[in-house]
Design a protein around this motif. Structure first.
Motif, PDB file in Angstrom:
ATOM      1  N   LEU A  69       0.652  -1.230  -0.024  1.00 31.76           N
ATOM      2  CA  LEU A  69      -0.031  -0.201   0.054  1.00 31.76           C
ATOM      3  C   LEU A  69       0.878   1.315  -0.015  1.00 31.76           C
ATOM      4  O   LEU A  69       0.478   2.190  -0.679  1.00 31.76           O
ATOM      5  N   PHE A  70       1.745   1.435   0.891  1.00 30.85           N
ATOM      6  CA  PHE A  70       2.808   2.365   0.969  1.00 30.85           C
ATOM      7  C   PHE A  70       3.521   2.654  -0.491  1.00 30.85           C
ATOM      8  O   PHE A  70       3.684   3.538  -0.764  1.00 30.85           O
ATOM      9  N   THR A  71       3.714   1.529  -0.949  1.00 30.37           N
ATOM     10  CA  THR A  71       4.452   1.457  -2.405  1.00 30.37           C
ATOM     11  C   THR A  71       3.763   2.080  -3.458  1.00 30.37           C
ATOM     12  O   THR A  71       4.264   2.768  -4.213  1.00 30.37           O
ATOM     13  N   GLN A  72       2.546   2.012  -3.126  1.00 26.03           N
ATOM     14  CA  GLN A  72       1.512   2.646  -4.339  1.00 26.03           C
ATOM     15  C   GLN A  72       1.633   4.212  -4.379  1.00 26.03           C
ATOM     16  O   GLN A  72       1.835   4.863  -5.537  1.00 26.03           O
ATOM     17  N   ASN A  87       9.797  -3.956 -15.038  1.00 25.52           N
ATOM     18  CA  ASN A  87      11.043  -4.503 -14.781  1.00 25.52           C
ATOM     19  C   ASN A  87      11.910  -3.575 -14.123  1.00 25.52           C
ATOM     20  O   ASN A  87      13.140  -3.609 -14.088  1.00 25.52           O
ATOM     21  N   SER A  88      11.500  -2.274 -13.606  1.00 22.77           N
ATOM     22  CA  SER A  88      12.256  -1.411 -12.655  1.00 22.77           C
ATOM     23  C   SER A  88      12.682  -1.795 -11.409  1.00 22.77           C
ATOM     24  O   SER A  88      11.642  -2.111 -10.534  1.00 22.77           O
ATOM     25  N   LEU A  89      13.715  -1.807 -10.981  1.00 28.17           N
ATOM     26  CA  LEU A  89      13.944  -2.346  -9.582  1.00 28.17           C
ATOM     27  C   LEU A  89      13.640  -1.288  -8.818  1.00 28.17           C
ATOM     28  O   LEU A  89      13.514  -1.621  -7.507  1.00 28.17           O
ATOM     29  N   TRP A  90      13.725   0.068  -9.158  1.00 31.60           N
ATOM     30  CA  TRP A  90      13.352   1.159  -8.301  1.00 31.60           C
ATOM     31  C   TRP A  90      11.892   1.059  -7.928  1.00 31.60           C
ATOM     32  O   TRP A  90      11.294   1.343  -6.799  1.00 31.60           O
ATOM     33  N   ARG A  91      10.910   0.538  -8.824  1.00 31.30           N
ATOM     34  CA  ARG A  91       9.522   0.315  -8.477  1.00 31.30           C
ATOM     35  C   ARG A  91       9.617  -1.099  -7.785  1.00 31.30           C
ATOM     36  O   ARG A  91       8.597  -0.943  -7.007  1.00 31.30           O
ATOM     37  N   LEU A  92      10.159  -1.963  -7.979  1.00 34.86           N
ATOM     38  CA  LEU A  92       9.899  -3.254  -7.477  1.00 34.86           C
ATOM     39  C   LEU A  92      10.702  -3.677  -5.917  1.00 34.86           C
ATOM     40  O   LEU A  92      10.607  -4.594  -5.358  1.00 34.86           O
ATOM     41  N   MET A  93      11.583  -2.444  -5.670  1.00 33.94           N
ATOM     42  CA  MET A  93      12.509  -2.592  -4.472  1.00 33.94           C
ATOM     43  C   MET A  93      11.930  -3.304  -3.226  1.00 33.94           C
ATOM     44  O   MET A  93      12.239  -3.982  -2.346  1.00 33.94           O
ATOM     45  N   PRO A  94      10.610  -2.419  -2.870  1.00 34.84           N
ATOM     46  CA  PRO A  94       9.831  -2.833  -1.699  1.00 34.84           C
ATOM     47  C   PRO A  94       9.468  -4.174  -1.782  1.00 34.84           C
ATOM     48  O   PRO A  94       9.525  -4.931  -0.488  1.00 34.84           O
ATOM     49  N   PHE A  95       9.250  -4.555  -2.786  1.00 33.16           N
ATOM     50  CA  PHE A  95       8.540  -6.123  -2.982  1.00 33.16           C
ATOM     51  C   PHE A  95       9.826  -7.009  -2.750  1.00 33.16           C
ATOM     52  O   PHE A  95       9.799  -8.256  -2.276  1.00 33.16           O
ATOM     53  N   VAL A 430      -8.657  -5.090 -12.009  1.00 35.57           N
ATOM     54  CA  VAL A 430      -8.068  -4.621 -10.766  1.00 35.57           C
ATOM     55  C   VAL A 430      -7.484  -5.994  -9.846  1.00 35.57           C
ATOM     56  O   VAL A 430      -7.856  -6.453  -9.016  1.00 35.57           O
ATOM     57  N   PHE A 431      -6.175  -6.325 -10.283  1.00 33.80           N
ATOM     58  CA  PHE A 431      -5.595  -7.537  -9.772  1.00 33.80           C
ATOM     59  C   PHE A 431      -4.162  -7.282  -9.827  1.00 33.80           C
ATOM     60  O   PHE A 431      -3.610  -6.519  -8.960  1.00 33.80           O
ATOM     61  N   VAL A 432      -3.141  -8.169 -10.302  1.00 39.94           N
ATOM     62  CA  VAL A 432      -1.897  -7.750 -10.401  1.00 39.94           C
ATOM     63  C   VAL A 432      -1.559  -6.946 -11.528  1.00 39.94           C
ATOM     64  O   VAL A 432      -1.801  -6.858 -12.736  1.00 39.94           O
ATOM     65  N   ILE A 433      -0.815  -5.836 -11.090  1.00 42.89           N
ATOM     66  CA  ILE A 433      -0.499  -4.551 -11.960  1.00 42.89           C
ATOM     67  C   ILE A 433       0.640  -4.703 -12.492  1.00 42.89           C
ATOM     68  O   ILE A 433       1.675  -4.220 -11.530  1.00 42.89           O
ATOM     69  N   ILE A 434       0.731  -5.063 -13.745  1.00 42.92           N
ATOM     70  CA  ILE A 434       2.341  -5.187 -14.217  1.00 42.92           C
ATOM     71  C   ILE A 434       2.473  -4.527 -15.460  1.00 42.92           C
ATOM     72  O   ILE A 434       2.814  -5.205 -16.388  1.00 42.92           O
ATOM     73  N   PRO A 435       2.357  -3.265 -15.656  1.00 39.71           N
ATOM     74  CA  PRO A 435       2.386  -2.454 -17.219  1.00 39.71           C
ATOM     75  C   PRO A 435       3.936  -2.369 -17.180  1.00 39.71           C
ATOM     76  O   PRO A 435       4.664  -2.113 -16.490  1.00 39.71           O
ATOM     77  N   SER A 438       4.135   2.200 -17.535  1.00 38.02           N
ATOM     78  CA  SER A 438       3.593   3.111 -16.472  1.00 38.02           C
ATOM     79  C   SER A 438       4.159   3.138 -14.994  1.00 38.02           C
ATOM     80  O   SER A 438       4.861   2.209 -14.947  1.00 38.02           O
ATOM     81  N   VAL A 439       3.649   4.040 -14.334  1.00 34.89           N
ATOM     82  CA  VAL A 439       4.277   4.315 -13.176  1.00 34.89           C
ATOM     83  C   VAL A 439       3.880   3.274 -11.979  1.00 34.89           C
ATOM     84  O   VAL A 439       4.664   2.786 -11.287  1.00 34.89           O
ATOM     85  N   THR A 440       2.503   2.716 -11.888  1.00 36.00           N
ATOM     86  CA  THR A 440       2.088   1.922 -10.673  1.00 36.00           C
ATOM     87  C   THR A 440       2.340   0.521 -11.184  1.00 36.00           C
ATOM     88  O   THR A 440       1.947  -0.165 -12.152  1.00 36.00           O
ATOM     89  N   VAL A 441       3.064  -0.204 -10.290  1.00 35.86           N
ATOM     90  CA  VAL A 441       3.104  -1.606 -10.458  1.00 35.86           C
ATOM     91  C   VAL A 441       2.823  -2.162  -8.801  1.00 35.86           C
ATOM     92  O   VAL A 441       3.425  -2.011  -7.815  1.00 35.86           O
ATOM     93  N   ASN A 442       1.775  -2.897  -8.802  1.00 36.85           N
ATOM     94  CA  ASN A 442       1.230  -3.485  -7.455  1.00 36.85           C
ATOM     95  C   ASN A 442       0.565  -4.631  -7.481  1.00 36.85           C
ATOM     96  O   ASN A 442       0.331  -5.381  -8.324  1.00 36.85           O
ATOM     97  N   CYS A 443       0.243  -5.314  -6.369  1.00 36.80           N
ATOM     98  CA  CYS A 443      -0.569  -6.564  -6.235  1.00 36.80           C
ATOM     99  C   CYS A 443      -1.421  -6.313  -5.131  1.00 36.80           C
ATOM    100  O   CYS A 443      -1.565  -7.485  -4.121  1.00 36.80           O
TER     101      CYS A 443
END
Length: 466
Positions: A69-72, A87-95, A430-435, A438-443
């Motif tokens: 949620l915070f990652t959003q 594929n951005s590690l900057w987006r995926l780092m918290p996960f 709205v399920f697993v967001i892996i574009p 775009s900016v938002t990557v989330n589940c």
């Protein structure tokens, strides 16, 4: 709850101080982001994730479920100053940090799961790898799809399976998701206010990614039952009323600020049915009074809003609906029929297994999904994926339905799943967001569904044992 909030603030402040000191000692590292402030906040959040997960906390479950949620919000703060996409590690780092915690936790704890649960996890992971391997979008999403779909979700399932054994699991989960509800609400208001001073792509980015129905409204629908249940736990009637009023006010305000047709048309009935089911007559009365006052002073309100920048987005989203039949105009303006027709054509080209995870983004008209869970699954996963997903959703709903035996307050939980599915079939998947870009990557949504599933299992188990 005060102890939890104090812990979040203290560890957040500590992470910020550590990061600031580190960048001060090594200024050559300040090469990312628009500003030093932006980089400091981003790195501080990564440090925060390490701190809350790998130090002692009586509320570890909250940190596990709240990091996505915070990652959003982190993604919106990063904008495009940092590499975007799945594929951005900057987006995926918290996960990735969360996965490290899960691995450490599973090594230290003895976790037993049933044969049925093992089979489910095996099928989920095997089919996930298969759908990913056949995707024409593989190079752009392979890291994000693997991290979110094949690691984070199974790990959350196993972790919550272990956590549900605690005797106070249900009450704590209510508290943690109530706090998450407040964070999501306050964060949404902050982003909208921050973007209200100007028009253009940056503001649309904030409002469309954080407060639009396609994403955040679905999270509010799934969190709402926990917020209502937590409010009902207060012994003093005054505190119950105040807490319930706050949760209602947040949901109504977010709908108003969402600039979303789906939110206006669907959340209203959801709120009313929820209040009716839980016998919140006082809240229903307040809502009706506010609605009456709004209608009474509608002309003055429209005049006031005409001078505000936020009106720009309401006109953008609803302007066409005022010309002729509103319903038909809204459907026509959304373009969903055309998008879903393309998805159906892709399904006919490969009806059994579809074209793979994330394929609609490159084979379709450029959207990451077909604005419908049904059509997106048909295009990407074919009949095989459709059958699997709807069996899982049916299992989740049937399990959550059993909590109705606990009384009227629990009836909102299966209702929330129904409205979540309604969103997924009419507004957007709205399920697993892996574009890929775009900016938002989330589940967040599937994690909340897992929370509902294990909450229901524990609640029924508790009642049975009692």
């Amino acid at each position: 709850m005060a102890h939890l909030v104090a812990e979040i603030l203290l560890k957040g402040l500590g992470s910020l101080c550590f990061t600031s000191a580190f960048l001060f000692l090594f200024p050559s590292l300040i090469v990312f982001g628009d500003t030093e402030f932006q980089l400091t906040i981003v790195l501080s959040f990564y440090v925060y994730c390490f701190v809350v997960l790998f130090t002692f906390s009586p509320d570890k479950l909250f940190h596990v479920v709240s990091i996505p949620l915070f990652t959003q919000f982190l993604h919106l703060f990063q904008k495009y100053a940092f590499p975007a996409g799945a594929n951005s590690l900057w987006r995926l780092m918290p996960f990735l940090i969360l996965i490290l915690y899960f691995l450490n936790f599973f090594v230290k704890k003895e976790i037993t799961i049933s044969a049925y649960e093992k089979l489910f996890l095996i099928v989920w992971i095997v089919l996930g790898f298969f759908y990913l391997s056949i995707s024409p979008n593989l190079g752009h999403i392979i890291v994000g799809a693997t991290v979110l779909g094949l690691l984070i979700l199974p790990c959350n399932f196993i972790y919550l399976r272990f956590a549900m054994q605690a005797t106070d699991f249900c009450r704590k989960l209510e508290k943690y998701l109530f706090v998450s509800y407040l964070i999501l609400g306050v964060g949404t208001f902050g982003l909208v206010v921050a973007g209200a001073a100007y028009k253009g792509s940056d503001n649309l980015l904030a409002t469309r990614n954080i407060s639009d129905t396609n994403i955040t409204m679905a999270y509010f629908v799934l969190l709402w039952p926990f917020a209502m249940l937590y409010a009902s736990r207060f012994r003093q009637q005054f505190l119950r009323f105040i807490t319930s009023s706050v949760t209602l006010a947040i949901l109504v305000a977010v709908v108003v600020l969402s600039f979303s047709r789906g939110a206006v048309l669907l959340i209203g009935p959801f709120i009313l049915i929820s209040l009716w089911l839980t016998s919140r007559k006082a809240l229903m009365l307040i809502l009706m009074i506010l609605s009456g006052i709004t209608l009474l002073f509608l002309a003055q309100i429209e005049t006031f809003l005409a001078t505000q920048d936020l009106t720009y987005f309401w006109k953008l989203r609803f302007g066409e609906a005022s010309k002729g039949n509103a319903i038909s105009k809204l459907l026509e303006a959304s373009g969903r029929n055309e998008i879903q027709a393309i998805a159906y054509k892709l399904f006919l080209d490969s009806p059994l297994v579809g074209h793979g995870t994330g394929s609609f983004e490159v084979l379709g008209p450029g959207y990451r999904e077909a604005h419908s869970l049904w059509y997106t699954l048909l295009a990407e996963n074919g009949l095989l994926g459709v059958i699997l997903m709807y069996l899982l959703l049916l299992k989740c709903f049937c399990t959550v339905w059993t909590v109705n035996a606990g009384g009227r307050n629990y009836m909102v939980m299966p209702l929330s799943i129904l409205f979540y599915l309604l969103f997924n079939h009419t507004v957007g998947s709205v399920f697993v967001i892996i574009p890929s870009k775009s900016v938002t990557v989330n589940c967040i949504a599937p994690i909340l569904l897992i929370c509902q599933y294990f909450y229901a299992k524990r609640q029924v188990s508790t009642c049975f044992d009692g």
